[in-house]
Write a protein that holds these residues in place. Structure first.
Motif, PDB file in Angstrom:
ATOM      1  N   LEU A  63       0.665  -1.154  -0.195  1.00 59.14           N
ATOM      2  CA  LEU A  63      -0.051   0.016  -0.021  1.00 59.14           C
ATOM      3  C   LEU A  63       0.899   1.237  -0.052  1.00 59.14           C
ATOM      4  O   LEU A  63       0.533   2.170  -0.732  1.00 59.14           O
ATOM      5  CB  LEU A  63      -0.782   0.054   1.112  1.00 59.14           C
ATOM      6  N   ALA A  64       1.907   1.093   0.622  1.00 60.63           N
ATOM      7  CA  ALA A  64       2.799   2.332   0.589  1.00 60.63           C
ATOM      8  C   ALA A  64       3.455   2.517  -0.652  1.00 60.63           C
ATOM      9  O   ALA A  64       3.628   3.849  -1.104  1.00 60.63           O
ATOM     10  CB  ALA A  64       4.038   2.168   1.643  1.00 60.63           C
ATOM     11  N   ALA A  65       3.810   1.425  -1.338  1.00 58.60           N
ATOM     12  CA  ALA A  65       4.046   1.803  -2.816  1.00 58.60           C
ATOM     13  C   ALA A  65       3.363   2.084  -3.730  1.00 58.60           C
ATOM     14  O   ALA A  65       3.506   3.155  -4.486  1.00 58.60           O
ATOM     15  CB  ALA A  65       4.941   0.278  -3.348  1.00 58.60           C
ATOM     16  N   ILE A  66       1.988   1.720  -3.553  1.00 59.85           N
ATOM     17  CA  ILE A  66       0.872   2.417  -4.022  1.00 59.85           C
ATOM     18  C   ILE A  66       0.788   4.036  -4.084  1.00 59.85           C
ATOM     19  O   ILE A  66       0.640   4.623  -5.011  1.00 59.85           O
ATOM     20  CB  ILE A  66      -0.389   1.745  -4.274  1.00 59.85           C
ATOM     21  N   GLY A  67       0.991   4.309  -2.669  1.00 58.98           N
ATOM     22  CA  GLY A  67       0.701   5.685  -2.418  1.00 58.98           C
ATOM     23  C   GLY A  67       2.036   6.570  -2.812  1.00 58.98           C
ATOM     24  O   GLY A  67       1.494   7.641  -3.437  1.00 58.98           O
ATOM     25  N   TYR A  68       2.822   5.816  -2.826  1.00 59.20           N
ATOM     26  CA  TYR A  68       3.989   6.575  -3.489  1.00 59.20           C
ATOM     27  C   TYR A  68       4.098   6.819  -5.150  1.00 59.20           C
ATOM     28  O   TYR A  68       4.132   7.707  -5.580  1.00 59.20           O
ATOM     29  CB  TYR A  68       5.627   5.953  -3.271  1.00 59.20           C
ATOM     30  N   GLY A  69       3.686   5.781  -5.739  1.00 53.08           N
ATOM     31  CA  GLY A  69       3.326   5.855  -7.047  1.00 53.08           C
ATOM     32  C   GLY A  69       2.298   6.934  -7.531  1.00 53.08           C
ATOM     33  O   GLY A  69       2.484   7.691  -8.396  1.00 53.08           O
ATOM     34  N   LEU A  70       1.381   6.911  -6.899  1.00 51.87           N
ATOM     35  CA  LEU A  70       0.351   8.226  -6.776  1.00 51.87           C
ATOM     36  C   LEU A  70       0.713   9.355  -6.460  1.00 51.87           C
ATOM     37  O   LEU A  70       0.494  10.649  -7.292  1.00 51.87           O
ATOM     38  CB  LEU A  70      -1.020   7.906  -6.026  1.00 51.87           C
ATOM     39  N   GLU A 119      10.619  18.925  -7.204  1.00 50.87           N
ATOM     40  CA  GLU A 119      11.396  17.564  -7.128  1.00 50.87           C
ATOM     41  C   GLU A 119      11.692  17.224  -5.772  1.00 50.87           C
ATOM     42  O   GLU A 119      11.533  16.027  -5.228  1.00 50.87           O
ATOM     43  CB  GLU A 119      12.585  17.641  -7.795  1.00 50.87           C
ATOM     44  N   VAL A 120      11.601  18.350  -4.766  1.00 45.47           N
ATOM     45  CA  VAL A 120      11.745  18.114  -3.443  1.00 45.47           C
ATOM     46  C   VAL A 120      10.395  17.328  -2.751  1.00 45.47           C
ATOM     47  O   VAL A 120      10.412  16.445  -2.028  1.00 45.47           O
ATOM     48  CB  VAL A 120      11.960  19.303  -2.670  1.00 45.47           C
ATOM     49  N   LEU A 121       9.538  17.593  -3.317  1.00 46.46           N
ATOM     50  CA  LEU A 121       8.133  16.955  -3.026  1.00 46.46           C
ATOM     51  C   LEU A 121       8.186  15.426  -3.314  1.00 46.46           C
ATOM     52  O   LEU A 121       7.842  14.690  -2.549  1.00 46.46           O
ATOM     53  CB  LEU A 121       6.938  17.607  -3.598  1.00 46.46           C
ATOM     54  N   ALA A 122       8.739  15.038  -4.437  1.00 50.24           N
ATOM     55  CA  ALA A 122       8.785  13.712  -4.947  1.00 50.24           C
ATOM     56  C   ALA A 122       9.823  13.117  -4.014  1.00 50.24           C
ATOM     57  O   ALA A 122       9.429  11.920  -3.589  1.00 50.24           O
ATOM     58  CB  ALA A 122       9.524  13.638  -6.280  1.00 50.24           C
ATOM     59  N   LEU A 123      10.851  13.792  -3.498  1.00 46.77           N
ATOM     60  CA  LEU A 123      11.953  12.965  -2.708  1.00 46.77           C
ATOM     61  C   LEU A 123      11.052  12.819  -1.196  1.00 46.77           C
ATOM     62  O   LEU A 123      11.449  11.883  -0.682  1.00 46.77           O
ATOM     63  CB  LEU A 123      13.162  13.887  -2.489  1.00 46.77           C
ATOM     64  N   ILE A 124      10.446  13.854  -0.768  1.00 48.08           N
ATOM     65  CA  ILE A 124       9.969  13.743   0.227  1.00 48.08           C
ATOM     66  C   ILE A 124       8.794  12.503   0.441  1.00 48.08           C
ATOM     67  O   ILE A 124       8.563  11.655   1.089  1.00 48.08           O
ATOM     68  CB  ILE A 124       9.083  14.900   0.888  1.00 48.08           C
ATOM     69  N   GLY A 125       8.257  12.198  -0.608  1.00 47.71           N
ATOM     70  CA  GLY A 125       7.157  11.291  -0.822  1.00 47.71           C
ATOM     71  C   GLY A 125       8.088   9.813  -1.057  1.00 47.71           C
ATOM     72  O   GLY A 125       7.753   8.967  -0.461  1.00 47.71           O
ATOM     73  N   LEU A 126       9.318   9.868  -1.446  1.00 50.85           N
ATOM     74  CA  LEU A 126       9.951   8.683  -1.316  1.00 50.85           C
ATOM     75  C   LEU A 126      10.498   8.223  -0.243  1.00 50.85           C
ATOM     76  O   LEU A 126      10.527   7.429   0.375  1.00 50.85           O
ATOM     77  CB  LEU A 126      11.198   8.679  -2.103  1.00 50.85           C
ATOM     78  N   ILE A 146       3.811  15.798 -13.296  1.00 52.35           N
ATOM     79  CA  ILE A 146       2.772  16.815 -14.287  1.00 52.35           C
ATOM     80  C   ILE A 146       3.418  17.945 -14.064  1.00 52.35           C
ATOM     81  O   ILE A 146       3.471  19.005 -14.911  1.00 52.35           O
ATOM     82  CB  ILE A 146       1.374  16.453 -13.711  1.00 52.35           C
ATOM     83  N   GLY A 147       3.811  18.317 -12.823  1.00 53.47           N
ATOM     84  CA  GLY A 147       4.540  19.643 -12.504  1.00 53.47           C
ATOM     85  C   GLY A 147       5.782  20.067 -13.225  1.00 53.47           C
ATOM     86  O   GLY A 147       5.730  21.024 -13.858  1.00 53.47           O
ATOM     87  N   VAL A 148       6.487  19.136 -13.082  1.00 54.58           N
ATOM     88  CA  VAL A 148       7.793  19.280 -14.134  1.00 54.58           C
ATOM     89  C   VAL A 148       7.340  19.682 -15.527  1.00 54.58           C
ATOM     90  O   VAL A 148       7.785  20.489 -16.235  1.00 54.58           O
ATOM     91  CB  VAL A 148       8.637  18.374 -13.932  1.00 54.58           C
ATOM     92  N   GLY A 149       6.457  18.894 -16.037  1.00 57.96           N
ATOM     93  CA  GLY A 149       6.169  18.882 -17.536  1.00 57.96           C
ATOM     94  C   GLY A 149       5.569  20.378 -17.734  1.00 57.96           C
ATOM     95  O   GLY A 149       5.613  21.018 -18.702  1.00 57.96           O
ATOM     96  N   LEU A 150       4.809  21.008 -16.678  1.00 55.20           N
ATOM     97  CA  LEU A 150       3.933  22.109 -16.860  1.00 55.20           C
ATOM     98  C   LEU A 150       5.097  23.075 -16.802  1.00 55.20           C
ATOM     99  O   LEU A 150       4.865  24.223 -17.457  1.00 55.20           O
ATOM    100  CB  LEU A 150       2.813  22.241 -15.859  1.00 55.20           C
ATOM    101  N   ILE A 151       6.024  23.150 -15.794  1.00 51.58           N
ATOM    102  CA  ILE A 151       7.206  24.145 -15.658  1.00 51.58           C
ATOM    103  C   ILE A 151       7.787  24.113 -17.101  1.00 51.58           C
ATOM    104  O   ILE A 151       7.855  25.305 -17.350  1.00 51.58           O
ATOM    105  CB  ILE A 151       7.937  23.675 -14.487  1.00 51.58           C
ATOM    106  N   ALA A 210       3.842  10.430  -6.885  1.00 52.95           N
ATOM    107  CA  ALA A 210       4.999  10.742  -7.837  1.00 52.95           C
ATOM    108  C   ALA A 210       4.109  11.352  -9.284  1.00 52.95           C
ATOM    109  O   ALA A 210       4.905  12.015  -9.867  1.00 52.95           O
ATOM    110  CB  ALA A 210       5.778   9.552  -8.221  1.00 52.95           C
ATOM    111  N   ILE A 211       2.949  11.279  -9.315  1.00 50.38           N
ATOM    112  CA  ILE A 211       2.458  11.656 -10.469  1.00 50.38           C
ATOM    113  C   ILE A 211       2.192  13.232 -10.377  1.00 50.38           C
ATOM    114  O   ILE A 211       2.435  13.858 -11.589  1.00 50.38           O
ATOM    115  CB  ILE A 211       0.913  10.994 -10.637  1.00 50.38           C
TER     116      ILE A 211
END
Length: 88
Positions: free
Chosen positions: A20-27, A69-76, A34-39, A29-30
């Protein structure tokens, strides 16, 4: 009061299934993806409209990219904490 809430959250994190933690991180990371693409899409669009502002746009884009990207690393990190506490 906040110490009680944090203690309850730490107790609840101990019972999270690693899958469940892996599914949560996968979600989680979306959003940064998307944010990087928009930037960078905004930088390309802005540079196409006003080429002389490219340097300023890229500076703002790199700062925004790092914050996203810091948000993604915090999620990891949260994923590793949740999966490690779920196996104990």
């Amino acid at each position: 009061m906040s110490n009680i809430v944090l203690a309850q959250a730490a107790e609840a994190a101990g019972s999270i299934n690693p899958g469940l933690a892996a599914i949560g991180y996968g979600l989680g990371a979306i959003g940064p993806g998307i944010g990087v693409g928009l930037i960078w899409a905004a930088v390309i669009n802005g540079t196409a409209r006003q080429p002389e502002a490219q340097g300023q746009l890229q500076g703002i884009a790199w700062i925004s990219f790092v914050l996203v990207e810091v948000l993604a690393l915090i999620g990891l990190v949260v994923y590793f904490i949740a999966s490690a506490s779920g196996t104990a």
